[in-house]
Design an enzyme around this catalytic site. Structure first.
Site, PDB file in Angstrom:
ATOM      1  N   HIS A  50       1.063   0.206 -13.278  1.00 58.28           N
ATOM      2  CA  HIS A  50       1.776  -1.047 -13.577  1.00 58.28           C
ATOM      3  C   HIS A  50       3.278  -0.761 -13.717  1.00 58.28           C
ATOM      4  CE1 HIS A  50       2.229  -5.115 -15.014  1.00 58.28           C
ATOM      5  NE2 HIS A  50       3.032  -4.647 -15.955  1.00 58.28           N
ATOM      6  N   ASN A  80       1.586   3.002  -2.642  1.00 57.83           N
ATOM      7  CA  ASN A  80       0.900   3.929  -3.555  1.00 57.83           C
ATOM      8  C   ASN A  80      -0.351   4.492  -2.893  1.00 57.83           C
ATOM      9  OD1 ASN A  80       2.065   4.140  -6.458  1.00 57.83           O
ATOM     10  ND2 ASN A  80       2.374   2.004  -5.866  1.00 57.83           N
ATOM     11  N   MET A 113      -4.299  -7.052  -6.929  1.00 61.87           N
ATOM     12  CA  MET A 113      -3.840  -8.145  -7.775  1.00 61.87           C
ATOM     13  C   MET A 113      -4.980  -9.053  -8.238  1.00 61.87           C
ATOM     14  SD  MET A 113      -0.904  -7.324  -8.352  1.00 61.87           S
ATOM     15  CE  MET A 113       0.805  -7.024  -7.964  1.00 61.87           C
ATOM     16  N   ARG A 114      -6.063  -8.436  -8.696  1.00 61.23           N
ATOM     17  CA  ARG A 114      -7.179  -9.197  -9.252  1.00 61.23           C
ATOM     18  C   ARG A 114      -7.654  -8.556 -10.529  1.00 61.23           C
ATOM     19  NH1 ARG A 114      -9.288 -13.078  -6.085  1.00 61.23           N
ATOM     20  NH2 ARG A 114      -8.085 -13.060  -4.177  1.00 61.23           N
ATOM     21  N   LYS A 120     -17.015 -13.666  -7.953  1.00 59.83           N
ATOM     22  CA  LYS A 120     -16.401 -12.333  -8.057  1.00 59.83           C
ATOM     23  C   LYS A 120     -17.487 -11.270  -8.204  1.00 59.83           C
ATOM     24  CE  LYS A 120     -12.510 -11.826 -10.309  1.00 59.83           C
ATOM     25  NZ  LYS A 120     -11.398 -11.488 -11.207  1.00 59.83           N
ATOM     26  N   ASN A 145      -5.263   2.010 -13.423  1.00 59.09           N
ATOM     27  CA  ASN A 145      -4.332   1.082 -12.764  1.00 59.09           C
ATOM     28  C   ASN A 145      -2.901   1.569 -12.978  1.00 59.09           C
ATOM     29  OD1 ASN A 145      -3.458  -1.423 -11.529  1.00 59.09           O
ATOM     30  ND2 ASN A 145      -2.884  -2.119 -13.584  1.00 59.09           N
ATOM     31  N   GLY A 166       0.781  -1.232   0.000  1.00 57.73           N
ATOM     32  CA  GLY A 166       0.000   0.000   0.000  1.00 57.73           C
ATOM     33  C   GLY A 166       0.812   1.280   0.000  1.00 57.73           C
TER      34      GLY A 166
HETATM   35  C1  GAR Z   1       3.161  -1.418  -7.465  1.00 56.61           C
HETATM   36  O1  GAR Z   1       4.524  -1.390  -7.776  1.00 56.61           O
HETATM   37  C2  GAR Z   1       2.327  -1.601  -8.713  1.00 56.61           C
HETATM   38  O2  GAR Z   1       2.930  -1.058  -9.845  1.00 56.61           O
HETATM   39  C3  GAR Z   1       2.213  -3.100  -8.806  1.00 56.61           C
HETATM   40  O3  GAR Z   1       2.058  -3.516  -7.475  1.00 56.61           O
HETATM   41  C4  GAR Z   1       2.833  -2.665  -6.639  1.00 56.61           C
HETATM   42  C5  GAR Z   1       2.038  -2.344  -5.396  1.00 56.61           C
HETATM   43  O4  GAR Z   1       2.846  -1.655  -4.482  1.00 56.61           O
HETATM   44  N1  GAR Z   1       1.109  -3.479  -9.631  1.00 56.61           N
HETATM   45  C6  GAR Z   1       1.125  -4.495 -10.511  1.00 56.61           C
HETATM   46  O5  GAR Z   1       2.080  -5.232 -10.658  1.00 56.61           O
HETATM   47  C7  GAR Z   1      -0.159  -4.643 -11.325  1.00 56.61           C
HETATM   48  N2  GAR Z   1      -0.018  -5.605 -12.376  1.00 56.61           N
HETATM   49  P1  GAR Z   1       2.232  -0.923  -3.227  1.00 56.61           P
HETATM   50  O6  GAR Z   1       1.281  -1.927  -2.545  1.00 56.61           O
HETATM   51  O7  GAR Z   1       3.406  -0.606  -2.352  1.00 56.61           O
HETATM   52  O8  GAR Z   1       1.510   0.302  -3.698  1.00 56.61           O
END
Ligand code: GAR
Length: 188
Positions: free
Chosen positions: A110, A15, A91-92, A66, A108, A13
């Protein structure tokens, strides 16, 4: 009126926290009205508590499908008047139920320069491949994994083989780029 955000996360979390902090500081004219998490016990849940942000934390196994838990999420977002849904390490894959209700308002982040390296191990795959330019993408969410229209990208050079280091560099960029991009979208 400040924009109302829902942030979805499954793990650490960081972000989520960057967005919540930007709202708290007034750098982003918005409020995180809801944090949604599909992993009880994930670190993001404690972060939301620290910010006093209401959360909906659920275990997908407690629902028949879902569609069932997404309808519950939609009910809560509708009640709050959510403007923008920000997936931040959620992650879903979202289903048509959520897309029909909030399509065009779900984004989103990525950790690759899409369309390269989709999926949940993008950084590891990019390091394995030996790329020299890495990056972050923010895109609209549609029915295809990491597939919707691109809104923003930021690249950085790295010539090494340590995925942890790429994650560290990339996450700093993510935090800034997500806040900037949300601000632009809310102004539209
Ligand atoms: C982030 O780096 C995001 O880009 C990635 O998960 C991480 C979550 O970090 N997302 C993916 O890979 C989506 N396919 P966080 O929980 O510290 O924000």
């Amino acid at each position: 009126m400040p924009g109302k955000l829902a942030v979805f996360a499954s793990g650490s979390g960081t972000n989520f926290e960057a967005i919540a902090q930007a709202c708290a500081d007034g750098r982003l004219d918005a409020e995180v009205s809801l944090m949604v998490c599909d992993k009880p016990g994930a670190a993001v849940v404690a972060r939301a508590e620290r910010f006093g942000i209401p959360s909906f934390v659920f275990n997908p196994k407690d629902y028949a499908s879902k569609g069932d838990y997404e309808r519950e999420i939609i009910r809560r977002m509708d009640a709050l008047g959510i403007d923008l849904v920000c997936l931040a390490g959620y992650m879903r894959i979202v289903s048509d139920v959520l897309l029909e209700a909030y399509g065009g308002r779900i984004i989103n982040i990525h950790p690759s320069l899409l369309p390269a390296f989709r999926g949940s191990h993008a950084v590891e795959q990019a390091v394995e491949y030996g790329v020299k330019v890495y990056g972050i993408t923010i895109h609209y969410v549609d029915g295809v994994l990491d597939g919707g229209r691109i809104i923003a990208q930021r690249a950085f050079e790295y010539d090494g083989n340590d995925p942890e280091e790429v994650h560290r560099i990339g996450q700093k960029i993510e935090h800034a780029l997500y806040v900037e991009t949300i601000a632009k979208l809310l102004k539209k």
